[in-house]
Design an enzyme around this catalytic site. Sequence first.
Site, PDB file in Angstrom:
ATOM      1  N   LYS A  99       0.840  -1.196   0.000  1.00 16.82           N
ATOM      2  CA  LYS A  99       0.000   0.000   0.000  1.00 16.82           C
ATOM      3  C   LYS A  99       0.878   1.250   0.000  1.00 16.82           C
ATOM      4  O   LYS A  99       1.907   1.303   0.685  1.00 16.82           O
ATOM      5  CB  LYS A  99      -0.902  -0.040   1.239  1.00 16.82           C
ATOM      6  CG  LYS A  99      -1.922   1.087   1.348  1.00 16.82           C
ATOM      7  CD  LYS A  99      -2.798   0.842   2.579  1.00 16.82           C
ATOM      8  CE  LYS A  99      -3.723   1.997   2.873  1.00 16.82           C
ATOM      9  NZ  LYS A  99      -4.532   1.753   4.096  1.00 16.82           N
ATOM     10  N   SER A 121      -9.255   2.697   3.776  1.00 17.62           N
ATOM     11  CA  SER A 121      -8.349   3.335   2.841  1.00 17.62           C
ATOM     12  C   SER A 121      -7.567   2.358   1.970  1.00 17.62           C
ATOM     13  O   SER A 121      -6.928   2.765   1.005  1.00 17.62           O
ATOM     14  CB  SER A 121      -7.366   4.219   3.622  1.00 17.62           C
ATOM     15  OG  SER A 121      -6.523   3.451   4.450  1.00 17.62           O
ATOM     16  N   SER A 160      -9.559   0.569   8.028  1.00 14.46           N
ATOM     17  CA  SER A 160      -9.071   0.574   6.648  1.00 14.46           C
ATOM     18  C   SER A 160      -8.618  -0.767   6.093  1.00 14.46           C
ATOM     19  O   SER A 160      -8.306  -0.864   4.913  1.00 14.46           O
ATOM     20  CB  SER A 160      -7.920   1.583   6.508  1.00 14.46           C
ATOM     21  OG  SER A 160      -8.404   2.881   6.707  1.00 14.46           O
TER      22      SER A 160
END
Length: 478
Positions: free
Chosen positions: A90, A165, A189
């Site tokens: 990520k 997220s 997230s």
Amino acid sequence: MTTSEEQSQDRGQVRTRVHVFRDDALGDLDAVGLAAAIRRGEVSPAEAARDAAARVRDADALLDAVQVRLDEPAHHGGGGAFAGVPTFVKDNTDYAGLPTGHGSAAFVPRPARRHAPFTRQLLSTGVTVLGKTRLPEFGFSPSTEFEEGPPVRNPWNTAHSAGGSSGGSAALVAAGAVPVAHANDGGGSIRIPAAACGLVGLKPTRGRVVPNAQGRQLPIDVVVDGVVSRTVRDSAAFLAAAELHHRNPKLPALGLVERPGERRLRIGLLVDSPNGVRTDEATRAAVTDTARRLERLGHTVTPVELNIDPRFTEDFLNYWGLLSFLIGATGRTMGAEFDRHRMDGLSRGLRATYAANWRRTPGVLRRLKRTREAYAAAFRGLDLILSPVLAHTTPPLGHLSPSVPYATLIERILAYVAFTPVNNVVGTPSISLPAASTTADGLPVGVMFSGRPGAERTLLELAFELEAEQGFPGITDA
């Protein structure tokens, strides 16, 4: 690439389902299955990386999930449970040689000089890194959308949000581009995009994996790293492999969980949020159906109340605002050209919220830390708590865009993210699992189980049992 289109009767728009499963080196294997095929010599790491890269190119053309690709896949060799399995990191976590953009247009990121501590832990499992996935600015939003540039789209329905997220990671895994991908969770997230995309998303106990590079600097460390996956065994295998790299002596050893547990559990049922938000009918039905399944399996399910401070939501919002304020004040450490005025509308609104209420910070921190007392009280006589992940199903793109006026946007976020933040504040483990069936319009729904600190084994054993008993809906199902 396979897509299917159906006409939405309510808005007349075309909804597209996207997946890239096909007859190549990856097939329909999960990470554990692919790693086993590599160990047997049936597939080479190079073949797995090549075919995954091709899948990623096809999926990303419609999903916009990738931030940056490596020119050459980074094989990290050696052993490890996931040796040779392709994956992504990520883009809020440093990978040496690649920029870390945090989803923000407020600065031009520099290539990282070294791997973040969690990146090293991820690499210790033997994965092959193909690049980095997109996230909303600084991970603040539960939907991976931007003021400029395309959103990350949900492969189950490209008109809808993939969550946030860790939306880029979840979209790639759900579409079949890679079996597993890095995610992290500071307010939901990992679990939110897992719920939106029909995946398994386990937020570990605080300290189970190496401390997050950003979270460890906070007055309350709410951030923890992990992965999103399509199967329970992949999430279990990741944690077992990660523990070989870093074992926290303050937590019970986990080891490899491989099957359902035999012990029948006492499970609390929480359908509506303690902050007063009522769950929508599709989500309510998914949670109550799961409760009935648990009872048929011999578990005891009883209603439970989580009596947290009535100011919890406001306090967590102020704490989130503190994070945005700190980023605005220290952003030049990310890039010399950092301009806090170019942060998106959500980040600016959070920062303004904190600036107007900064004097409340000591009380906010004190009350948030006391949440663990209410959480522990709710668990008296219980092993786990079952709840929704989110108060309603994943919304259409645009509903949570940072371009929406802040007052409206934050109201929508609080009406959506009504369950997950408590685990971040308390530091307890929590897992999102796909419900047994999708909504009437074909969207996944997530259900969440939460436990005491260190309860990952119990969560995984129950997840294995539900997966075996009911299965999880697949994106390739008709």
